[in-house]
Design an enzyme around this catalytic site. Sequence first.
Site, short mmCIF file in Angstrom:
data_model
loop_
_atom_site.label_atom_id
_atom_site.label_comp_id
_atom_site.label_asym_id
_atom_site.label_seq_id
_atom_site.Cartn_x
_atom_site.Cartn_y
_atom_site.Cartn_z
N HIS A 93 0.83 -3.80 -0.79
CA HIS A 93 -0.28 -2.94 -1.21
C HIS A 93 -1.46 -3.84 -1.57
CE1 HIS A 93 2.16 0.88 -2.37
NE2 HIS A 93 2.68 0.28 -1.31
N CYS A 106 2.04 -0.95 -8.14
CA CYS A 106 0.84 -1.76 -8.35
C CYS A 106 0.47 -1.83 -9.83
CB CYS A 106 -0.31 -1.22 -7.52
SG CYS A 106 -0.01 -1.39 -5.74
N CYS A 117 -0.66 2.78 -7.39
CA CYS A 117 0.64 3.45 -7.49
C CYS A 117 1.45 2.79 -8.62
CB CYS A 117 1.38 3.32 -6.16
SG CYS A 117 2.02 1.66 -5.84
N GLU A 126 -3.48 -4.01 -4.08
CA GLU A 126 -3.51 -4.57 -5.44
C GLU A 126 -2.52 -5.73 -5.57
OE1 GLU A 126 -4.32 -0.09 -5.70
OE2 GLU A 126 -2.97 -1.41 -4.59
#
Length: 161
Positions: free
Chosen positions: A56, A89, A86, A58
Site C-alpha cells: 500500500h 497502514c 486502511c 503508506e
Amino acid sequence: MSITTTGQDYLSMAIDIATTNVRNAGGPFGAVVVTASGQVFEGVNRVTANNDPSAHAEVVAIRTAAAALGTFDLSGCVLYSSCEPCPMCLATSLWARIDKVYFAANRHDATDAGFDDAVFYEYFEPNSSRSLMPVDCFQSASKEHLKPFQEWDSLETRTDY
C-alpha cells in the site's frame, strides 16, 4: 519543496503521485512521509503491480523513509495520504511512530470506487464476529510459546522497539 510548503501541498503531492501511479499499472493511492526537517519520501500503491498485498502507498512511503533515514523510528514525521489509511497502514504508522496522519479521500470514497477497506475496519470493531478471518490462540501447557520472549529478554545486544 520550499520552507513554505503546507500540509495541503503535501496532500496534493500524494494525490498527484496516486493519479500518476494509475497510469503506471498501480492502484489509485499515493502517500508521502515528511520529516521535521522537510525531507519527503514518496510511496505509491503497487499491490497488483508487484503481487504484494502489503504494498500500500503508506507502507511503501514508510519503508522508503525508514530505509533512507536508517531507522525504524519515524518520530517527528508526518504521513500525508491521498486516501484514508486502511487498518494495516494505520498500524504500520503506529509502529513507525509517525506523529500525525492526514488524508484526502475517505474510506467511503474508496468503497464507491470499488475498494473494500470498510470491511477491514469493521473486522476490528468490538462486536465483530471475526468471521472474515478467524484468529485463535493456541498455547501449550509446556509454555513453549514463551521461548522466543525468554531468549529476547536474555539478549543484551537487542534493539528495543
